[in-house]
Design a protein around this motif. Structure first.
Motif, PDB file in Angstrom:
ATOM      1  N   ILE A 121       0.833  -1.209   0.000  1.00  0.00           N
ATOM      2  CA  ILE A 121       0.000   0.000   0.000  1.00  0.00           C
ATOM      3  C   ILE A 121       0.862   1.251   0.000  1.00  0.00           C
ATOM      4  O   ILE A 121       0.630   2.187  -0.771  1.00  0.00           O
ATOM      5  CB  ILE A 121      -0.965  -0.011   1.198  1.00  0.00           C
ATOM      6  CG1 ILE A 121      -2.039  -1.075   0.981  1.00  0.00           C
ATOM      7  CG2 ILE A 121      -1.594   1.357   1.410  1.00  0.00           C
ATOM      8  CD1 ILE A 121      -2.866  -1.363   2.189  1.00  0.00           C
ATOM      9  N   TYR A 173       2.568   1.751  -3.503  1.00  0.00           N
ATOM     10  CA  TYR A 173       1.750   2.112  -4.650  1.00  0.00           C
ATOM     11  C   TYR A 173       0.903   3.364  -4.448  1.00  0.00           C
ATOM     12  O   TYR A 173       0.323   3.861  -5.403  1.00  0.00           O
ATOM     13  CB  TYR A 173       0.836   0.952  -5.049  1.00  0.00           C
ATOM     14  CG  TYR A 173       1.593  -0.122  -5.786  1.00  0.00           C
ATOM     15  CD1 TYR A 173       2.045   0.088  -7.085  1.00  0.00           C
ATOM     16  CD2 TYR A 173       1.883  -1.330  -5.183  1.00  0.00           C
ATOM     17  CE1 TYR A 173       2.748  -0.876  -7.757  1.00  0.00           C
ATOM     18  CE2 TYR A 173       2.581  -2.309  -5.845  1.00  0.00           C
ATOM     19  CZ  TYR A 173       3.019  -2.085  -7.130  1.00  0.00           C
ATOM     20  OH  TYR A 173       3.722  -3.055  -7.791  1.00  0.00           O
ATOM     21  N   CYS A 174       0.799   3.897  -3.262  1.00  0.00           N
ATOM     22  CA  CYS A 174      -0.007   5.101  -3.015  1.00  0.00           C
ATOM     23  C   CYS A 174       0.911   6.286  -2.754  1.00  0.00           C
ATOM     24  O   CYS A 174       1.843   6.194  -1.974  1.00  0.00           O
ATOM     25  CB  CYS A 174      -0.925   4.903  -1.815  1.00  0.00           C
ATOM     26  SG  CYS A 174      -2.207   3.694  -2.086  1.00  0.00           S
ATOM     27  N   ARG A 175       0.598   7.401  -3.402  1.00  0.00           N
ATOM     28  CA  ARG A 175       1.381   8.614  -3.145  1.00  0.00           C
ATOM     29  C   ARG A 175       0.988   9.213  -1.801  1.00  0.00           C
ATOM     30  O   ARG A 175       1.833   9.638  -1.033  1.00  0.00           O
ATOM     31  CB  ARG A 175       1.150   9.619  -4.260  1.00  0.00           C
ATOM     32  CG  ARG A 175       1.773   9.192  -5.562  1.00  0.00           C
ATOM     33  CD  ARG A 175       1.686  10.306  -6.593  1.00  0.00           C
ATOM     34  NE  ARG A 175       2.156   9.805  -7.856  1.00  0.00           N
ATOM     35  CZ  ARG A 175       1.379   9.515  -8.885  1.00  0.00           C
ATOM     36  NH1 ARG A 175       0.081   9.700  -8.808  1.00  0.00           N
ATOM     37  NH2 ARG A 175       1.890   9.055 -10.003  1.00  0.00           N
ATOM     38  N   ASP A 176      -0.306   9.270  -1.556  1.00  0.00           N
ATOM     39  CA  ASP A 176      -0.832   9.802  -0.300  1.00  0.00           C
ATOM     40  C   ASP A 176      -1.676   8.700   0.326  1.00  0.00           C
ATOM     41  O   ASP A 176      -2.828   8.493  -0.042  1.00  0.00           O
ATOM     42  CB  ASP A 176      -1.667  11.061  -0.568  1.00  0.00           C
ATOM     43  CG  ASP A 176      -2.156  11.699   0.722  1.00  0.00           C
ATOM     44  OD1 ASP A 176      -1.784  11.226   1.806  1.00  0.00           O
ATOM     45  OD2 ASP A 176      -2.928  12.658   0.633  1.00  0.00           O
ATOM     46  N   VAL A 177      -1.109   7.974   1.270  1.00  0.00           N
ATOM     47  CA  VAL A 177      -1.738   6.782   1.827  1.00  0.00           C
ATOM     48  C   VAL A 177      -3.078   7.107   2.476  1.00  0.00           C
ATOM     49  O   VAL A 177      -4.020   6.327   2.401  1.00  0.00           O
ATOM     50  CB  VAL A 177      -0.787   6.096   2.838  1.00  0.00           C
ATOM     51  CG1 VAL A 177      -1.456   4.912   3.495  1.00  0.00           C
ATOM     52  CG2 VAL A 177       0.490   5.674   2.157  1.00  0.00           C
ATOM     53  N   ASP A 226      -5.528   8.590  -0.835  1.00  0.00           N
ATOM     54  CA  ASP A 226      -5.667   7.830  -2.078  1.00  0.00           C
ATOM     55  C   ASP A 226      -6.749   6.775  -1.925  1.00  0.00           C
ATOM     56  O   ASP A 226      -6.922   6.173  -0.878  1.00  0.00           O
ATOM     57  CB  ASP A 226      -4.350   7.149  -2.454  1.00  0.00           C
ATOM     58  CG  ASP A 226      -3.415   8.082  -3.188  1.00  0.00           C
ATOM     59  OD1 ASP A 226      -3.827   9.209  -3.494  1.00  0.00           O
ATOM     60  OD2 ASP A 226      -2.265   7.680  -3.441  1.00  0.00           O
ATOM     61  N   ARG A 227      -7.444   6.533  -3.010  1.00  0.00           N
ATOM     62  CA  ARG A 227      -8.462   5.486  -3.021  1.00  0.00           C
ATOM     63  C   ARG A 227      -7.872   4.246  -3.679  1.00  0.00           C
ATOM     64  O   ARG A 227      -6.936   4.317  -4.446  1.00  0.00           O
ATOM     65  CB  ARG A 227      -9.690   5.947  -3.797  1.00  0.00           C
ATOM     66  CG  ARG A 227     -10.360   7.116  -3.134  1.00  0.00           C
ATOM     67  CD  ARG A 227     -11.552   7.538  -3.962  1.00  0.00           C
ATOM     68  NE  ARG A 227     -12.089   8.752  -3.428  1.00  0.00           N
ATOM     69  CZ  ARG A 227     -13.188   8.811  -2.686  1.00  0.00           C
ATOM     70  NH1 ARG A 227     -13.838   7.721  -2.404  1.00  0.00           N
ATOM     71  NH2 ARG A 227     -13.624   9.964  -2.236  1.00  0.00           N
ATOM     72  N   GLY A 228      -8.468   3.101  -3.361  1.00  0.00           N
ATOM     73  CA  GLY A 228      -8.005   1.846  -3.940  1.00  0.00           C
ATOM     74  C   GLY A 228      -8.167   1.830  -5.440  1.00  0.00           C
ATOM     75  O   GLY A 228      -8.994   2.547  -6.006  1.00  0.00           O
ATOM     76  N   LEU A 229      -7.408   0.984  -6.110  1.00  0.00           N
ATOM     77  CA  LEU A 229      -7.444   0.925  -7.568  1.00  0.00           C
ATOM     78  C   LEU A 229      -8.804   0.480  -8.076  1.00  0.00           C
ATOM     79  O   LEU A 229      -9.292   0.977  -9.080  1.00  0.00           O
ATOM     80  CB  LEU A 229      -6.358  -0.020  -8.069  1.00  0.00           C
ATOM     81  CG  LEU A 229      -4.924   0.411  -7.778  1.00  0.00           C
ATOM     82  CD1 LEU A 229      -3.953  -0.675  -8.224  1.00  0.00           C
ATOM     83  CD2 LEU A 229      -4.608   1.711  -8.466  1.00  0.00           C
TER      84      LEU A 229
END
Length: 87
Positions: free
Chosen positions: A58, A61-65, A68-71
Motif C-alpha cells: 500500500i 503504490y499510493c502517493r498519499d496513503v 488515495d483510493r483503492g485501484l
C-alpha cells in the motif's frame, strides 16, 4: 469481501490445526499446552508477515496513503460514499 474473509479464516484455522498436529507427532513428549502455544505463535507470525507485506504494498503504490483510493474502488464503494449515504 466475504469470500476473502471465508478463505482467510479457513487458511489460518488450517494452519493452526496442521501445525498443532505436526508438533504433536514430531514432539510427543511435549504437552498439549506447549503444542497449542507454539501453533498460536506460528499463526500470529504468519498474520503479522502478511499484514506487513500488505502495508508495504500500500505504501509503495499510493502517493498519499491517507487520501488515495483503492485501484478498484469507485464512488459507489468508497467509505466516504457509504458514510454520506447513511447521513
Amino acid at each position: 469481501m466475504l469470500h476473502t474473509l471465508a478463505w482467510s479464516s479457513l487458511f489460518f484455522l488450517g494452519l493452526f490445526a496442521l501445525s498443532t498436529w505436526a508438533l504433536r507427532r514430531a514432539r510427543p513428549e511435549w504437552t498439549v499446552y506447549d503444542c497449542l502455544m507454539i501453533s498460536t505463535r506460528l499463526v500470529s507470525s504468519a498474520q503479522a508477515l502478511l499484514a506487513t507485506g500488505s502495508g508495504i504494498i500500500i505504501v509503495y503504490y499510493c502517493r498519499d496513503v491517507v487520501n488515495d483510493r483503492g485501484l478498484g474502488e469507485t464512488g459507489g464503494t468508497s467509505l466516504l460514499a457509504a458514510s454520506s449515504r447513511q447521513n
